[in-house]
Design an enzyme around this catalytic site. Sequence first.
Site, mmCIF file in Angstrom:
data_model
loop_
_atom_site.group_PDB
_atom_site.id
_atom_site.type_symbol
_atom_site.label_atom_id
_atom_site.label_comp_id
_atom_site.label_asym_id
_atom_site.label_seq_id
_atom_site.Cartn_x
_atom_site.Cartn_y
_atom_site.Cartn_z
ATOM 1 N N GLY A 61 -14.839 14.068 21.454
ATOM 2 C CA GLY A 61 -16.012 14.377 20.661
ATOM 3 C C GLY A 61 -15.978 15.802 20.140
ATOM 4 N N GLY A 243 0.447 6.984 13.499
ATOM 5 C CA GLY A 243 1.175 8.180 13.888
ATOM 6 C C GLY A 243 1.800 8.859 12.682
ATOM 7 N N ASP A 277 -7.764 13.200 16.597
ATOM 8 C CA ASP A 277 -9.118 13.737 16.451
ATOM 9 C C ASP A 277 -9.235 14.606 15.203
ATOM 10 O OD1 ASP A 277 -9.866 12.476 18.809
ATOM 11 O OD2 ASP A 277 -9.249 14.188 20.026
#
Length: 328
Positions: A61, A243, A277
């Site tokens: 997060g 990826g 992320d």
Amino acid sequence: MNDSVRPAAGPTDLPSESGASAPIVVVGSINADLSTRVSRHPRPGETLHGTGGQVRPGGKGANQAAAAALMGGRVAMVGAVGTDAMASDALSVLEGSGADLTAVRRVDGPTGLAVVTVSEDGENTIVVVPGANGAMDADAVGACSEVIASARVVVLQGEIPREGIEAAARLATGRVILNPAPVLELDAEVLCSADPLVVNEHEAALVLAQLTAGPGSVDGLSPADLARALHEAGIRTLVLTLGAAGALVGTPTADGWDLQEAPGLSVDAVDTTGAGDAFVGALAVRLSEDAALVDAARFATRVAAASVTRDGAQSSYPREGEGLPGNG
């Protein structure tokens, strides 16, 4: 102590609704990352010498919030840290990124911890201890309902309790980016409300098993076939990350459903920690600006590629205005 974080509190103490609204709200985990480097990953029962040992900010997060804020997004973080010294480490980049931390609460006990081991080829293994992230249940998330409901984009992952994720998804009135990593059992309604669902191939197979009520067989399925299977199971929009190969982007069209590529970029990888992320945070920025999903994914691929050329997670993320790999 960070003044934007509420003082030490018990697990029933919830943040107020005093935080300023932001176009992007990230509801999720905040960790301290203990990072080590090894020549190769150890085999079971084997001990290797390593280097490093630095403690850096992390948590999916917080990573996604930091990536979005550093790329110029207006971001509010909803999460929790503990009362230990690692809370300051966990929040250090977020504090400097300009993200609104008013809805970050402090609970008794340890801050979430991730132990990251990176090999010479840049691949990593991660063990996560939830710590304070475990306090982010439906009540904690519900206490931030106005902040969540006012967002254009709400970003969710898999490192807080299921009930907190589902509560945030149901409170959202804007677009929900759901990145169920790690994958956990979620209501099909929540999975299918994602716009988009962001998963890698392994996560995609696990989500597909949830939606089809059985593991089934995905052996031999190409990424495109896996993406189509998720759509047939109820997923509206999808970003399937591959990826270094980039991503596949699935969106509805007048004639059905379309798959497009967000090509990968060739860079010298140093550390892949947090690259996914970085991708999600950059995706959120472009979607908050009403970009088409495939265009947002192509931009996010460039941000993720930049991140793997440096050590660490948040410490590797590029800033707005910084040159990125590929063509803009």
